[in-house]
Design a protein around this motif. Sequence first.
Motif, short mmCIF file in Angstrom:
data_model
loop_
_atom_site.label_atom_id
_atom_site.label_comp_id
_atom_site.label_asym_id
_atom_site.label_seq_id
_atom_site.Cartn_x
_atom_site.Cartn_y
_atom_site.Cartn_z
N GLN A 52 8.88 4.97 8.62
CA GLN A 52 9.93 5.95 8.40
C GLN A 52 9.86 6.54 7.00
O GLN A 52 9.94 7.76 6.81
CB GLN A 52 11.31 5.31 8.63
CG GLN A 52 12.48 6.25 8.43
CD GLN A 52 12.50 7.36 9.46
OE1 GLN A 52 12.02 7.19 10.57
NE2 GLN A 52 13.05 8.51 9.08
N PHE A 53 9.70 5.66 5.98
CA PHE A 53 9.61 6.15 4.61
C PHE A 53 8.36 7.00 4.41
O PHE A 53 8.39 8.02 3.74
CB PHE A 53 9.61 4.97 3.63
CG PHE A 53 10.99 4.44 3.33
CD1 PHE A 53 11.94 5.25 2.71
CD2 PHE A 53 11.34 3.15 3.67
CE1 PHE A 53 13.20 4.76 2.44
CE2 PHE A 53 12.60 2.66 3.40
CZ PHE A 53 13.54 3.46 2.79
N SER A 83 6.79 8.75 6.71
CA SER A 83 7.00 10.03 7.38
C SER A 83 7.91 10.94 6.57
O SER A 83 7.67 12.15 6.47
CB SER A 83 7.60 9.79 8.77
OG SER A 83 6.73 9.00 9.56
N THR A 84 8.97 10.36 5.98
CA THR A 84 9.90 11.16 5.17
C THR A 84 9.20 11.74 3.95
O THR A 84 9.36 12.92 3.62
CB THR A 84 11.09 10.30 4.73
OG1 THR A 84 11.75 9.79 5.89
CG2 THR A 84 12.08 11.13 3.92
N ASP A 85 8.41 10.91 3.25
CA ASP A 85 7.68 11.40 2.08
C ASP A 85 6.69 12.49 2.47
O ASP A 85 6.54 13.50 1.76
CB ASP A 85 6.95 10.24 1.40
CG ASP A 85 7.90 9.25 0.74
OD1 ASP A 85 9.05 9.65 0.50
OD2 ASP A 85 7.49 8.12 0.48
N ARG A 116 8.59 15.69 3.16
CA ARG A 116 9.06 16.31 1.93
C ARG A 116 7.92 17.01 1.20
O ARG A 116 8.07 18.13 0.70
CB ARG A 116 9.69 15.25 1.02
CG ARG A 116 11.05 14.75 1.50
CD ARG A 116 11.58 13.66 0.60
NE ARG A 116 12.91 13.21 1.05
CZ ARG A 116 13.54 12.17 0.52
NH1 ARG A 116 12.98 11.47 -0.44
NH2 ARG A 116 14.74 11.83 0.97
#
Length: 289
Positions: free
Chosen positions: A63-64, A66-68, A71
């Motif tokens: 999840q982290f 994918s988020t990075d 962004r």
Amino acid sequence: MFARGPSPTFRVILAALVALGLILADHRQQDLEMVRSALSVVTYPLQLAADQPIELIRATQVQFASTDTLRTENASLHRENLLLKARIQQFDALEAENARLRDLLGSSLDLGERVVIAEIMAVELAPYRQQVMVNKGTKSGVFIGQPVLDANAVMGQVIRATPFSSIVLLITDADHALPVEVNRNGLRTIAAGTGLSQELELLYIPKNADIKVDDLLVTSGMDGRFPAGYPVARVKTVRQDPDNPFTTVIAEPTARLDRSREVLLVWNLSETSRQQALAADAPPAGGAE
């Protein structure tokens, strides 16, 4: 059964023989398959519970990551979109110019401009002062008088540059004036700042001049600083005053002067650079000797 009696060594040997016998019986005749299946049903919830922390950690990491990634991609696309918007600003002006010059022969060399993205760090809060500070300075090649744009139109020009930041005077500042022309017919005039964030005044417009509400004003390039053809403003008010020998014309900037967070610093190629490029592309005057 081993509470009393045989020695520990005998117990270990007997247990090993029993285990070996069970392994051989299961391998040859599959006698323990049902027992194994039953035990797997019993132990499955325990295995599932033991795996949950690991799965949770993996899911969190994904999840982290994918988020990075999203962004980073979003920031990259935003900057790319800003550059593309700046590149197409001149299309309307070029289309009108081509219509006026379609009967003429020849064309000029257009090498384009180099641009760098900068972020607005601070805004001047004093009344009637229209200035912003950006996070690029002389270390990035910024110079005094350099044109500054946003994704929509001209914003202003650099008036002070330090190694790591610069002050930009917006086109609406009362001390700023910019040569412009009406994109529809090429009428030239001066767009002067009024000190108000959404107003420019066009100076010295004759009363018989062909100018209308909603006319697009673009840079004329006559000042030698701003590249020609960039949008500046749209005419908002045209008023005839009997006591004024000129027409009163108010225009609204098309740049988002009070909302843009990123700007474009423009390097316009000099005439010397254009001549050098033309000379480099030209065929040699004579053959090799």
